[in-house]
Design a protein around this motif. Structure first.
Motif, PDB file in Angstrom:
ATOM      1  N   ALA A   1       0.832  -1.213   0.000  1.00  0.00           N
ATOM      2  CA  ALA A   1       0.000   0.000   0.000  1.00  0.00           C
ATOM      3  C   ALA A   1       0.865   1.263   0.000  1.00  0.00           C
ATOM      4  N   LEU A   2       1.909   1.264   0.809  1.00  0.00           N
ATOM      5  CA  LEU A   2       2.773   2.448   0.872  1.00  0.00           C
ATOM      6  C   LEU A   2       3.592   2.613  -0.406  1.00  0.00           C
ATOM      7  N   GLU A   3       4.024   1.505  -0.992  1.00  0.00           N
ATOM      8  CA  GLU A   3       4.787   1.596  -2.244  1.00  0.00           C
ATOM      9  C   GLU A   3       3.902   2.097  -3.371  1.00  0.00           C
ATOM     10  N   THR A   4       2.638   1.773  -3.335  1.00  0.00           N
ATOM     11  CA  THR A   4       1.691   2.252  -4.349  1.00  0.00           C
ATOM     12  C   THR A   4       1.590   3.772  -4.317  1.00  0.00           C
ATOM     13  N   GLN A   5       1.732   4.345  -3.121  1.00  0.00           N
ATOM     14  CA  GLN A   5       1.614   5.792  -2.960  1.00  0.00           C
ATOM     15  C   GLN A   5       2.915   6.534  -3.268  1.00  0.00           C
ATOM     16  N   ALA A   6       4.005   5.808  -3.504  1.00  0.00           N
ATOM     17  CA  ALA A   6       5.303   6.444  -3.760  1.00  0.00           C
ATOM     18  C   ALA A   6       5.286   7.182  -5.103  1.00  0.00           C
TER      19      ALA A   6
ATOM     20  N   PRO B   1       6.769   4.142  -7.908  1.00  0.00           N
ATOM     21  CA  PRO B   1       6.625   2.784  -7.375  1.00  0.00           C
ATOM     22  C   PRO B   1       7.547   1.810  -8.108  1.00  0.00           C
ATOM     23  N   ARG B   2       8.138   0.904  -7.347  1.00  0.00           N
ATOM     24  CA  ARG B   2       9.078  -0.072  -7.913  1.00  0.00           C
ATOM     25  C   ARG B   2       8.304  -1.335  -8.296  1.00  0.00           C
ATOM     26  N   THR B   3       8.208  -1.580  -9.601  1.00  0.00           N
ATOM     27  CA  THR B   3       7.478  -2.756 -10.072  1.00  0.00           C
ATOM     28  C   THR B   3       8.148  -4.043  -9.604  1.00  0.00           C
ATOM     29  N   SER B   4       9.453  -4.008  -9.438  1.00  0.00           N
ATOM     30  CA  SER B   4      10.149  -5.208  -8.966  1.00  0.00           C
ATOM     31  C   SER B   4       9.719  -5.569  -7.546  1.00  0.00           C
ATOM     32  N   LEU B   5       9.369  -4.578  -6.744  1.00  0.00           N
ATOM     33  CA  LEU B   5       8.883  -4.847  -5.389  1.00  0.00           C
ATOM     34  C   LEU B   5       7.488  -5.474  -5.438  1.00  0.00           C
TER      35      LEU B   5
END
Length: 110
Positions: A77-82, A85-89
């Protein structure tokens, strides 16, 4: 609680306001040892996950096994808001969820 104090030194020793002469023992009343005061607040899961997100993806993936499912969900959820966003993550998170589901299916007796 009472505790025995022995003064093995060559000078007087003071404990709980009482003087213990050199070479003597004394039983004194001392307060129970309490847990240290909680000066610093304990970080929340969201704060810990936000700190984890600062790591490179390779380090994050290496620590997935120690994270709860809630922590993985929060990471996503937090990476989505970056901003970027890192697709590898996202791929690594999906792989971890599949690995956990597979492990659960193979360990559950029928």
């Amino acid at each position: 609680m009472q505790k025995i104090f022995t003064n093995d030194t060559n000078s007087p020793m003071y404990v709980s306001g009482q003087m213990i002469p050199p070479g003597e023992q004394m039983m004194l009343e001392v307060p129970d040892e309490a847990a240290p005061p909680a000066d610093a607040p304990v970080p929340t899961l969201a704060e810990l996950v936000a700190l984890e997100l600062k790591k490179p993806v390779a380090e994050l993936v290496a620590g997935f096994s120690a994270l709860s499912t809630d922590a993985l969900d929060m990471l996503e959820a937090l990476e989505t808001q970056a901003k970027k966003p890192r697709t590898s993550l996202f791929t690594a998170l999906a792989d971890e969820r599949i690995r956990r589901a597979d492990a659960k299916l193979t360990s559950d007796p029928l």
